[in-house]
Scaffold this motif. Sequence first.
Motif, short mmCIF file in Angstrom:
data_model
loop_
_atom_site.label_atom_id
_atom_site.label_comp_id
_atom_site.label_asym_id
_atom_site.label_seq_id
_atom_site.Cartn_x
_atom_site.Cartn_y
_atom_site.Cartn_z
N ARG A 4 0.84 -1.20 0.00
CA ARG A 4 0.00 0.00 0.00
C ARG A 4 0.87 1.25 0.00
O ARG A 4 2.08 1.18 0.24
N ALA A 5 0.28 2.39 -0.25
CA ALA A 5 1.01 3.65 -0.27
C ALA A 5 1.67 3.94 1.08
O ALA A 5 2.72 4.57 1.14
N ASP A 6 1.09 3.43 2.17
CA ASP A 6 1.67 3.65 3.50
C ASP A 6 2.77 2.64 3.83
O ASP A 6 3.31 2.64 4.92
N GLY A 7 3.12 1.77 2.87
CA GLY A 7 4.20 0.80 3.05
C GLY A 7 3.77 -0.54 3.62
O GLY A 7 4.58 -1.45 3.72
N GLN A 8 2.51 -0.70 3.99
CA GLN A 8 2.06 -1.97 4.53
C GLN A 8 1.93 -3.00 3.41
O GLN A 8 1.41 -2.70 2.34
N ARG A 9 2.43 -4.23 3.71
CA ARG A 9 2.43 -5.29 2.70
C ARG A 9 1.46 -6.40 3.09
O ARG A 9 1.32 -6.74 4.25
N GLN A 10 0.79 -6.96 2.07
CA GLN A 10 -0.15 -8.05 2.29
C GLN A 10 0.00 -9.06 1.17
O GLN A 10 0.13 -8.69 -0.01
N LEU A 11 -0.01 -10.34 1.54
CA LEU A 11 0.06 -11.41 0.56
C LEU A 11 -1.36 -11.84 0.19
O LEU A 11 -2.18 -12.11 1.07
N LEU A 12 -1.62 -11.91 -1.10
CA LEU A 12 -2.86 -12.49 -1.63
C LEU A 12 -2.44 -13.78 -2.33
O LEU A 12 -1.76 -13.73 -3.35
N SER A 13 -2.81 -14.92 -1.78
CA SER A 13 -2.33 -16.21 -2.26
C SER A 13 -3.47 -17.03 -2.89
O SER A 13 -4.61 -16.96 -2.42
N PRO A 14 -3.14 -17.84 -3.90
CA PRO A 14 -4.18 -18.65 -4.54
C PRO A 14 -4.60 -19.86 -3.71
O PRO A 14 -5.67 -20.41 -3.91
N ASP A 15 -3.75 -20.32 -2.77
CA ASP A 15 -4.14 -21.44 -1.91
C ASP A 15 -3.34 -21.42 -0.61
O ASP A 15 -2.36 -20.70 -0.47
N GLU A 16 -3.79 -22.23 0.34
CA GLU A 16 -3.20 -22.27 1.68
C GLU A 16 -1.75 -22.75 1.65
O GLU A 16 -0.91 -22.26 2.40
N ARG A 17 -1.44 -23.71 0.79
CA ARG A 17 -0.08 -24.26 0.71
C ARG A 17 0.92 -23.18 0.30
O ARG A 17 1.97 -23.03 0.92
N ILE A 18 0.60 -22.40 -0.72
CA ILE A 18 1.48 -21.32 -1.17
C ILE A 18 1.54 -20.22 -0.12
O ILE A 18 2.60 -19.67 0.17
N ALA A 19 0.41 -19.92 0.52
CA ALA A 19 0.39 -18.91 1.57
C ALA A 19 1.34 -19.29 2.70
O ALA A 19 2.12 -18.46 3.18
N ASP A 20 1.31 -20.55 3.13
CA ASP A 20 2.19 -21.01 4.21
C ASP A 20 3.66 -20.93 3.79
O ASP A 20 4.51 -20.50 4.57
N LEU A 21 3.96 -21.34 2.57
CA LEU A 21 5.34 -21.32 2.08
C LEU A 21 5.89 -19.90 2.03
O LEU A 21 6.97 -19.62 2.56
N VAL A 22 5.15 -18.98 1.42
CA VAL A 22 5.62 -17.60 1.27
C VAL A 22 5.68 -16.90 2.63
O VAL A 22 6.64 -16.19 2.94
N ALA A 23 4.70 -17.14 3.49
CA ALA A 23 4.68 -16.51 4.81
C ALA A 23 5.80 -17.02 5.70
O ALA A 23 6.23 -16.33 6.63
N ALA A 24 6.33 -18.23 5.43
CA ALA A 24 7.46 -18.75 6.19
C ALA A 24 8.76 -18.04 5.82
O ALA A 24 9.70 -18.02 6.61
N VAL A 25 8.80 -17.45 4.63
CA VAL A 25 10.02 -16.79 4.15
C VAL A 25 9.95 -15.28 4.34
O VAL A 25 10.96 -14.66 4.67
N TYR A 26 8.79 -14.69 4.14
CA TYR A 26 8.63 -13.23 4.20
C TYR A 26 7.67 -12.84 5.32
O TYR A 26 6.80 -13.62 5.70
N ARG A 27 7.82 -11.62 5.80
CA ARG A 27 6.93 -11.09 6.82
C ARG A 27 5.99 -10.08 6.17
O ARG A 27 6.41 -9.26 5.36
N PHE A 28 4.73 -10.14 6.55
CA PHE A 28 3.72 -9.24 6.00
C PHE A 28 3.10 -8.44 7.14
O PHE A 28 2.94 -8.94 8.25
N ASP A 29 2.75 -7.18 6.85
CA ASP A 29 2.18 -6.30 7.86
C ASP A 29 0.70 -6.58 8.10
O ASP A 29 0.17 -6.31 9.18
#
Length: 84
Positions: A4-29
């Motif tokens: 977002r313009a305020d710098g907050q990041r959010q992951l939009l994932s197509p499924d739970e498996r990918i969400a878990d994998l990406v969230a294990a590597v990166y931090r989201f606000d």
Amino acid sequence: MLERADGQRQLLSPDERIADLVAAVYRFDRRVRVVPVAVDAAGPVWHVAAGPSDRRLTDERRSGLGRLLRCVPPRSPPDPPGPR
């Protein structure tokens, strides 16, 4: 991932498996959301839809200045302090 313009990041994932994998590597606000994701990459214009986000991306060639700047070598790191 959306930022977002305020710098907050959010992951939009197509499924739970990918969400878990990406969230294990990166931090989201903001919380990770599983949403429908669709990509149409026909030609130089890509259409990407992920939940509430709907974007068109254009793949453009590098400009003449961009090609010229690729010739500039990267900056060397400074010498470490101490005796030589």
